[in-house]
Design an enzyme around this catalytic site. Structure first.
Site, short mmCIF file in Angstrom:
data_model
loop_
_atom_site.label_atom_id
_atom_site.label_comp_id
_atom_site.label_asym_id
_atom_site.label_seq_id
_atom_site.Cartn_x
_atom_site.Cartn_y
_atom_site.Cartn_z
N ARG A 210 0.85 -1.21 0.00
CA ARG A 210 0.00 0.00 0.00
C ARG A 210 0.87 1.25 0.00
O ARG A 210 0.61 2.22 -0.73
CB ARG A 210 -0.89 0.02 1.25
CG ARG A 210 -1.95 -1.03 1.23
CD ARG A 210 -2.66 -1.09 2.59
NE ARG A 210 -3.65 -2.15 2.56
CZ ARG A 210 -3.90 -2.97 3.57
NH1 ARG A 210 -3.24 -2.86 4.72
NH2 ARG A 210 -4.82 -3.90 3.45
N PHE A 226 -11.66 -4.69 -5.35
CA PHE A 226 -11.60 -5.56 -4.17
C PHE A 226 -11.00 -4.74 -3.02
O PHE A 226 -10.03 -5.12 -2.39
CB PHE A 226 -10.75 -6.82 -4.43
CG PHE A 226 -11.10 -7.58 -5.67
CD1 PHE A 226 -12.14 -8.50 -5.67
CD2 PHE A 226 -10.41 -7.36 -6.87
CE1 PHE A 226 -12.47 -9.20 -6.84
CE2 PHE A 226 -10.74 -8.06 -8.03
CZ PHE A 226 -11.76 -8.98 -8.02
N ASP A 248 -16.16 -3.10 -4.20
CA ASP A 248 -16.17 -4.35 -3.45
C ASP A 248 -17.60 -4.86 -3.42
O ASP A 248 -18.54 -4.08 -3.52
CB ASP A 248 -15.66 -4.13 -2.01
CG ASP A 248 -15.16 -5.41 -1.37
OD1 ASP A 248 -13.93 -5.59 -1.23
OD2 ASP A 248 -16.00 -6.27 -0.99
N SER A 249 -17.75 -6.19 -3.28
CA SER A 249 -19.11 -6.74 -3.26
C SER A 249 -19.70 -6.71 -1.86
O SER A 249 -20.89 -6.93 -1.69
CB SER A 249 -19.09 -8.17 -3.80
OG SER A 249 -18.15 -8.94 -3.08
N ASP A 298 -6.80 -6.62 -6.34
CA ASP A 298 -6.37 -7.44 -5.20
C ASP A 298 -7.46 -8.45 -4.85
O ASP A 298 -8.10 -8.36 -3.79
CB ASP A 298 -6.07 -6.52 -3.99
CG ASP A 298 -5.51 -7.29 -2.80
OD1 ASP A 298 -4.98 -8.39 -3.00
OD2 ASP A 298 -5.61 -6.77 -1.67
N CYS A 338 -3.07 -13.86 -4.10
CA CYS A 338 -2.75 -14.42 -2.77
C CYS A 338 -2.97 -15.93 -2.78
O CYS A 338 -3.15 -16.54 -1.74
CB CYS A 338 -3.54 -13.73 -1.67
SG CYS A 338 -5.32 -13.87 -1.86
N1 SAH Z 1 -7.38 -4.81 -1.02
C1 SAH Z 1 -7.96 -5.10 0.29
C2 SAH Z 1 -8.10 -6.57 0.57
C3 SAH Z 1 -8.90 -7.35 -0.44
S1 SAH Z 1 -9.58 -8.81 0.18
C4 SAH Z 1 -7.14 -4.39 1.36
O1 SAH Z 1 -6.15 -3.73 1.03
O2 SAH Z 1 -7.50 -4.49 2.53
C5 SAH Z 1 -10.69 -9.27 -1.07
C6 SAH Z 1 -11.96 -8.46 -1.12
O3 SAH Z 1 -12.64 -8.86 -2.31
C7 SAH Z 1 -12.98 -8.67 0.00
O4 SAH Z 1 -13.27 -7.43 0.58
C8 SAH Z 1 -14.23 -9.25 -0.69
O5 SAH Z 1 -15.44 -8.72 -0.16
C9 SAH Z 1 -14.03 -8.79 -2.09
N2 SAH Z 1 -14.63 -9.62 -3.17
C10 SAH Z 1 -14.55 -10.95 -3.32
N3 SAH Z 1 -15.10 -11.31 -4.50
C11 SAH Z 1 -15.52 -10.17 -5.10
C12 SAH Z 1 -16.15 -9.88 -6.35
N4 SAH Z 1 -16.44 -10.84 -7.21
N5 SAH Z 1 -16.43 -8.60 -6.64
C13 SAH Z 1 -16.13 -7.61 -5.76
N6 SAH Z 1 -15.52 -7.83 -4.58
C14 SAH Z 1 -15.22 -9.09 -4.26
#
Ligand code: SAH
Length: 394
Positions: A210, A226, A248-249, A298, A338
């Protein structure tokens, strides 16, 4: 102590100090160990190999602890390893950051134990029968060395089921953490919800990435896909991004992101939050022709195991192709995986494939990994899971 002899030819991994002995490698059990008990493991020729925690219910029948025959696996043994793990994090915990992973299981030589620090609280995951059997000692040691206000058990349900343990999510010691606990990372404030948040409340493995990415963000328009509670979004805003769109979803994640904007007194008109499936949203942007200077991808773990690799590779490729198509010429794509099953070489191949499909020339300008509170033990490559690339897309 029960002695276990391995099948001939199955000594290689333990001799190379890999900490897992699979059930199929066991030949003779000289006694009947209880699940979670310490056993002594020998090669087929009778040579001592290591001590480990036994579990008849797990695919990993023995989690190896110590290769020194004189070792005694008692409270002092755990304490020495805990002190060593805490010391490794000394440079991370500053006035700017009060949150990190303190113990990372095999990678910190305590297989089955994960401890995360969130300001004055600890969140633990007890992921093996062995650690479960010494849980009270571990709690006592955590209190002694870290003096937390409270310790919460946030064990990963699937991992515990594989070990024949019931799921857990409860307060183990001290005060219940507040519903929204304020923590700090890279000088930025976050609310986290230890009991309901995903994983264990916060993705502290992205701390360095970050910060690195935010150094490119000044004056830029960024799309953070995400976003969860806004790790990349908030770092970019703190470093002068002109506009950030976070997708995000999860409604809970985005609510927390909006709280976090407040907590930091950031200008909320610079943030645009969209609750949607990322793949859908990227296609929607493509239709409207909206472009960005920086795109962050991510996603969650697409390949939970090697068998899911092909499907995951296609999903990563498609996601990255779309990400590339939404960039201004010369824009930056920060893309992560990841999935432990996708190594860096494979990830680069997937990105090359995405670039070809998108018709873009791409340069890698940085490679991302996991920080020192998620160390990679050289004899345990499975612990290397987070990788990423910063790409200039032409
Ligand atoms: N970048 C974030 C961590 C990401 S974790 C950080 O820095 O903290 C992955 C995230 O993806 C979660 O919040 C989850 O809700 C979201 N997610 C999972 N599948 C998804 C999709 N198909 N569309 C949108 N968000 C999604």
């Amino acid at each position: 102590m029960v002695e276990i002899v391995l099948r001939k030819g199955k000594e290689k991994a333990p001799l190379q100090r890999h900490p897992w002995v699979f059930s199929g490698a066991l030949d003779k059990l000289k006694g009947k160990p209880n699940d979670g008990e310490v056993v002594k493991v020998f090669a087929s020729d009778g040579e001592f190999l290591a001590y480990g925690h036994f579990n008849s219910k797990s695919r990993v029948a023995v989690r190896l602890l110590d290769w020194n025959e004189d070792a005694i696996i008692n409270t002092n043994w755990y304490e020495a390893r805990l002190i060593q793990a805490i010391a490794l994090r000394a440079t991370i915990l500053t006035t700017q950051t009060d949150t990190c992973r303190l113990v990372f299981s095999e990678a910190d030589f305590i297989p089955g134990l994960i401890v995360d620090k969130y300001a004055d609280f600890l969140s633990v995951q007890i992921l093996s029968a062995g650690i479960n059997s010494v849980k009270d000692n571990i709690l006592h040691l955590l209190q002694k060395h870290l003096n937390p206000k409270g310790i919460f058990d946030k064990s990963d349900a699937t991992a515990r089921t594989h070990e024949g343990l019931t799921t857990a999510s409860e307060l183990l010691f001290g005060e219940q953490p507040p519903e929204f606990l304020a923590v700090k990372e890279n000088g930025i404030n976050y609310h986290i919800n230890i009991s309901e948040g995903q994983k264990s409340g916060f993705y502290c493995d992205q701390r360095e990435n970050r910060a690195i990415l935010s150094s490119f963000a000044k004056g830029k328009k960024m799309l953070d896909c995400f976003s969860y509670s806004g790790g990349f979004s908030l770092n970019a805003l703190a470093n002068g991004a002109s506009q950030v769109t976070s997708v995000d979803s999860s409604a809970l994640a985005l609510n927390t992101l909006e709280q976090n904007i407040h907590l930091n007194n950031f200008d909320k008109t610079k943030l645009n939050v969209i609750q949607s499936d990322v793949n859908k949203q990227l296609r929607a942007f493509k239709e409207t022709g909206e472009l960005f200077d920086i795109v962050v991808l991510d996603p969650p773990k697409y390949a939970p195991s090697r068998s899911a690799l092909d499907r995951a590779a296609r999903a990563y490729k498609d996601l990255n192709r779309l990400g590339m198509l939404l960039l201004e010429k010369g824009g930056l794509l920060a893309t992560f995986s990841c999935s432990g099953a996708v190594d860096m070489e494979t990830f680069k191949q997937i990105i090359a494939w995405a670039a070809l499909d998108a018709g873009k020339e791409v340069q890698i300008i940085r490679q991302f990994s996991q920080p020192e509170d998620h160390p990679i033990r050289i004899s345990f490559p499975e612990g290397e899971y987070l990788k990423g690339l910063l790409l200039k897309v032409l």
